[in-house]
Design an enzyme around this catalytic site. Sequence first.
Site, PDB file in Angstrom:
ATOM      1  N   ASP A 161       0.778  -1.239   0.000  1.00  0.00           N
ATOM      2  CA  ASP A 161       0.000   0.000   0.000  1.00  0.00           C
ATOM      3  C   ASP A 161       0.811   1.291   0.000  1.00  0.00           C
ATOM      4  O   ASP A 161       0.564   2.181  -0.790  1.00  0.00           O
ATOM      5  CB  ASP A 161      -0.931   0.042   1.218  1.00  0.00           C
ATOM      6  CG  ASP A 161      -1.949  -1.078   1.238  1.00  0.00           C
ATOM      7  OD1 ASP A 161      -1.869  -1.992   0.397  1.00  0.00           O
ATOM      8  OD2 ASP A 161      -2.837  -1.034   2.106  1.00  0.00           O
ATOM      9  N   GLU A 391       1.345  -9.076  11.663  1.00  0.00           N
ATOM     10  CA  GLU A 391       1.114  -8.717  10.255  1.00  0.00           C
ATOM     11  C   GLU A 391       2.444  -8.576   9.522  1.00  0.00           C
ATOM     12  O   GLU A 391       2.630  -9.053   8.409  1.00  0.00           O
ATOM     13  CB  GLU A 391       0.337  -7.391  10.228  1.00  0.00           C
ATOM     14  CG  GLU A 391      -0.008  -6.883   8.848  1.00  0.00           C
ATOM     15  CD  GLU A 391      -0.896  -5.633   8.901  1.00  0.00           C
ATOM     16  OE1 GLU A 391      -1.151  -5.105  10.009  1.00  0.00           O
ATOM     17  OE2 GLU A 391      -1.330  -5.185   7.832  1.00  0.00           O
TER      18      GLU A 391
HETATM   19  C1  DGY Z   1      -6.103  -1.263   4.193  1.00  0.00           C
HETATM   20  O1  DGY Z   1      -7.231  -0.926   4.516  1.00  0.00           O
HETATM   21  O2  DGY Z   1      -5.073  -0.808   4.713  1.00  0.00           O
HETATM   22  C2  DGY Z   1      -5.947  -2.298   3.182  1.00  0.00           C
HETATM   23  O3  DGY Z   1      -4.611  -2.661   3.009  1.00  0.00           O
HETATM   24  C3  DGY Z   1      -6.543  -1.913   1.878  1.00  0.00           C
HETATM   25  O4  DGY Z   1      -6.555  -3.058   1.104  1.00  0.00           O
END
Ligand code: DGY
Length: 423
Positions: A161, A391
């Site tokens: 992201d 995570e």
């Molecule tokens: C988030 O909401 O951070 C997710 O990675 C989007 O897919």
Amino acid sequence: MTGLNARAQEILRRNDRGGYTVPTHGLYPYQWNWDSAFVALGFAEFDRDRAWREIETLISAQWEDGMIPHIVFHQEDPGYFPGPSVWATGKTPPTSGITQPPVLASIVRSLWETEGADPACPRMAALYAACLRSHRWFHQYRDPLGNGLVMVTHNWETGRDNSSEWDDALARVDTSGVGTYQRRDTGHVDAAMRPTQQEYDRYVAILQFGRNTGWNHREIADKGPFRVLDVGMSMELLRANRDLLVMAQALGDQPTIAELEARIALSYQGMDWLWNDEVGAYCSRDVTTGESSGLVTNASFLAFYADVGSPAQGARLIEALARIRTSARYLLPSLEAGSRDYDHKRYWRGPIWLVVSYMVAQGLVEQGHLDWAEQIRTDSAALIETSGFYESFSPETGQGSGGPDFSWTAAMWLAWCGKGRAA
Ligand code: DGY
């Protein structure tokens, strides 16, 4: 069964919502596309039926045009933003309007082969057809230069992201019309481990552009505010097409065999466009400016997984890995230390993500770099043994970041790095 094996199974069972698994309780309360793919590998270690179902549930939300959405909102949950009403895709079940890394075909091949690779396996055949439709969607909508690479229209599609690779393209996104909204992620985990507010505004602005087109993916690809050739997804799709080809051959699907072979050849050629000779690695490229990010990320090393590059390029990638080893206590960081905006705790700007490490290690084994593959595997196991099933993890301290009891981290323990460990 050892303690960590039992714990990993328990996490998957606890995050199971009946046919699909949430990535982690609270922070991510729905079904995510590539999370489910890796989670299936974890279930496959103790419940084969449940492994197939994870992917079948995801596929049940595939769009008519073939796109497999990045989130499926199976039920309401006020704890997540942006939820189904923000995406407003009008689908049943509700989904987001973008996709995610195309790793499903590779995982389906793996499930099928570990069960004996029977060409008459009906579950494989159904998922083969779904993956083929999804790959054709990529070929049709996400290859604007016709060179076999993958263009993304939202940084969320990449799964990585907030990678620094997107910073320049994101800086051009106009956020003046975004309006007010309430983030939920920073209510679940430390904000220092998440994207910044300015970044989030840009993510929301790109979403709003897509929504305003009525999720018209032709228009989004042609005119969208974020258009980047992602090295990660380009490598993953090439690999996935090769895996799909193996299934096409088993099924005797002759026209598709020819189609996939042509596509694979095109992607092999196109990958050179992502090679950055200055840094000696594959990097993402901005479609609008043609600029290479010039950043060495964990996705750069997916070249081994895709079987891309000359021996000389492979040697330079190994040099880069050796250089990273000198600054990272644990492999494989998502961004090389010292790179612009490196931060060992912040999401994809440094932390280690075991699913990418797994794919890279698999590629390293296949290319004969067994020592490097083993280093990545043992470092990955040590992170879980020291910190638990987070995570992601700091490459400097090994501490966990983001959500705890994470499904794909548990899956990677069971299917890969925990194998043979006395835990
Ligand atoms: C988030 O909401 O951070 C997710 O990675 C989007 O897919």
